[in-house]
Design a protein around this motif. Structure first.
Motif, short mmCIF file in Angstrom:
data_model
loop_
_atom_site.label_atom_id
_atom_site.label_comp_id
_atom_site.label_asym_id
_atom_site.label_seq_id
_atom_site.Cartn_x
_atom_site.Cartn_y
_atom_site.Cartn_z
N ALA A 31 0.80 -1.23 0.00
CA ALA A 31 0.00 0.00 0.00
C ALA A 31 0.83 1.28 0.00
O ALA A 31 0.40 2.30 -0.54
CB ALA A 31 -0.94 -0.01 1.21
N CYS A 32 2.02 1.23 0.58
CA CYS A 32 2.81 2.46 0.66
C CYS A 32 3.62 2.70 -0.61
O CYS A 32 4.32 3.71 -0.71
CB CYS A 32 3.72 2.45 1.89
SG CYS A 32 4.82 1.02 1.97
N CYS A 33 3.53 1.82 -1.57
CA CYS A 33 4.31 1.96 -2.81
C CYS A 33 3.41 1.96 -4.04
O CYS A 33 3.75 1.38 -5.07
CB CYS A 33 5.35 0.85 -2.91
SG CYS A 33 6.65 0.97 -1.69
N LYS A 34 2.27 2.57 -3.93
CA LYS A 34 1.35 2.57 -5.07
C LYS A 34 1.66 3.70 -6.04
O LYS A 34 1.12 3.75 -7.15
CB LYS A 34 -0.11 2.72 -4.58
CG LYS A 34 -0.60 1.53 -3.78
CD LYS A 34 -0.94 0.37 -4.69
CE LYS A 34 -1.60 -0.75 -3.92
NZ LYS A 34 -1.38 -2.05 -4.52
N THR A 80 8.50 12.19 -5.06
CA THR A 80 7.39 11.32 -5.49
C THR A 80 7.95 10.27 -6.46
O THR A 80 8.99 10.47 -7.08
CB THR A 80 6.27 12.12 -6.21
OG1 THR A 80 6.86 12.92 -7.22
CG2 THR A 80 5.51 13.00 -5.25
N CYS A 81 7.22 9.16 -6.53
CA CYS A 81 7.64 8.10 -7.45
C CYS A 81 6.38 7.53 -8.10
O CYS A 81 5.28 7.94 -7.75
CB CYS A 81 8.36 6.99 -6.68
SG CYS A 81 7.22 6.05 -5.65
N ARG A 82 6.56 6.59 -9.00
CA ARG A 82 5.37 5.96 -9.63
C ARG A 82 5.17 4.55 -9.11
O ARG A 82 4.62 3.70 -9.80
CB ARG A 82 5.53 5.96 -11.14
CG ARG A 82 5.48 7.37 -11.68
CD ARG A 82 5.37 7.35 -13.17
NE ARG A 82 5.15 8.70 -13.66
CZ ARG A 82 5.34 9.04 -14.91
NH1 ARG A 82 5.70 8.15 -15.79
NH2 ARG A 82 5.13 10.28 -15.29
N GLY A 83 5.67 4.29 -7.91
CA GLY A 83 5.47 2.97 -7.32
C GLY A 83 6.55 1.97 -7.70
O GLY A 83 6.44 0.79 -7.40
N ILE A 84 7.58 2.47 -8.37
CA ILE A 84 8.70 1.59 -8.74
C ILE A 84 9.98 2.35 -8.42
O ILE A 84 10.07 3.55 -8.66
CB ILE A 84 8.68 1.27 -10.25
CG1 ILE A 84 7.43 0.46 -10.59
CG2 ILE A 84 9.92 0.49 -10.67
CD1 ILE A 84 7.21 0.26 -12.07
N CYS A 85 10.95 1.64 -7.84
CA CYS A 85 12.23 2.31 -7.54
C CYS A 85 13.35 1.28 -7.51
O CYS A 85 13.09 0.08 -7.56
CB CYS A 85 12.15 3.03 -6.20
SG CYS A 85 12.03 1.92 -4.78
N ASP A 86 14.53 1.78 -7.42
CA ASP A 86 15.68 0.92 -7.14
C ASP A 86 15.75 0.80 -5.62
O ASP A 86 15.99 1.79 -4.93
CB ASP A 86 16.95 1.57 -7.70
CG ASP A 86 18.20 0.76 -7.38
OD1 ASP A 86 18.19 -0.01 -6.40
OD2 ASP A 86 19.19 0.92 -8.11
N ALA A 93 13.00 7.98 4.19
CA ALA A 93 11.62 7.92 4.70
C ALA A 93 10.95 6.60 4.31
O ALA A 93 10.16 6.05 5.08
CB ALA A 93 10.81 9.10 4.17
N CYS A 94 11.26 6.09 3.11
CA CYS A 94 10.69 4.81 2.67
C CYS A 94 11.28 3.66 3.48
O CYS A 94 10.59 2.69 3.78
CB CYS A 94 10.99 4.55 1.20
SG CYS A 94 10.33 5.81 0.11
N ARG A 95 12.54 3.78 3.81
CA ARG A 95 13.23 2.69 4.52
C ARG A 95 12.75 2.53 5.95
O ARG A 95 12.78 1.43 6.50
CB ARG A 95 14.75 2.95 4.52
CG ARG A 95 15.32 2.84 3.15
CD ARG A 95 16.72 3.38 3.06
NE ARG A 95 17.10 3.47 1.67
CZ ARG A 95 17.94 2.64 1.05
NH1 ARG A 95 18.56 1.70 1.72
NH2 ARG A 95 18.19 2.76 -0.23
S1 SF4 Z 1 10.49 5.24 -3.72
FE1 SF4 Z 1 10.27 3.00 -3.72
S2 SF4 Z 1 9.97 2.45 -1.55
FE2 SF4 Z 1 9.54 4.65 -1.76
S3 SF4 Z 1 7.32 4.83 -2.14
FE3 SF4 Z 1 8.35 4.75 -4.15
S4 SF4 Z 1 8.31 2.57 -4.73
FE4 SF4 Z 1 7.93 2.68 -2.51
#
Ligand code: SF4
Ligand code: SF4
Length: 175
Positions: A31-34, A80-86, A93-95
């Protein structure tokens, strides 16, 4: 201070250490990576990581959140991201989600459940701090204990914690 280097070192504390010893994304469908629910504030100096690495999956913009340090107004950056990252480059904050650092009015650093996480994260809704992986909790405490040694970070934490107070008040919780 080379803040990019500092954050890249701190990130390693969470490369393989997560809130639970299982993939908590299975509980909530991640849910936190949508990629559709706002984003996250970067901590002071963290933007330099992304200036250095320039990944294409993250967008960083100045936010309206400001703090003062050494007589200067400072901007907090928002990512901000699109729900995909390295995974190995994701922001701090995500970690640490759904935990966050918090400075009490008497100046004591605590790690609390992020009140902003309550509406989407099942861990934030149901768990007490001791329910998290012990290593995760310890690494979050260690990470912010180290960052607090920096005067600007410590000053930022005063503003950040008063900002969190509004959410705590809304959920009728104490830090
Ligand atoms: S940067 Fe990665 S971990 Fe953080 S919200 Fe986006 S997809 Fe999730
Ligand atoms: S919303 Fe909470 S339970 Fe779901 S993946 Fe994110 S941290 Fe884990």
């Amino acid at each position: 201070m080379n803040t990019a280097y500092v954050y890249l070192q701190l990130y390693k504390l969470f490369d393989d250490v997560t809130p639970l010893n299982i993939d908590c994304g299975m509980l909530c469908g991640g849910a936190c990576c949508k990629g559709d629910d706002g984003g996250m504030y970067l901590f002071p100096g963290e933007k330099k990581v992304y200036d250095l690495l320039t990944p294409s999956w993250i967008k960083i913009s100045p936010s309206d959140f400001r703090y003062s340090f050494a007589g200067k107004r400072k901007t907090v950056y928002f990512a901000t991201c699109r729900g995909i990252c390295d995974r190995y480059q994701r922001p701090l904050a995500c970690r640490i989600f759904p935990l966050t650092p918090y400075l009490t009015k008497s100046g004591r650093l605590k790690v609390i459940t992020d009140p902003r996480a309550k509406s989407l994260c099942p861990l934030a809704k149901a768990m007490k701090k001791d329910d998290y992986s012990r290593r995760f909790l310890k690494n979050v405490q260690r990470c912010f204990g180290l960052l607090m040694k920096n005067a600007e970070f410590a000053e930022f934490m005063k503003y950040y914690s008063r900002y969190l107070d509004d959410y705590l008040k809304f959920f009728k919780e104490e830090a």
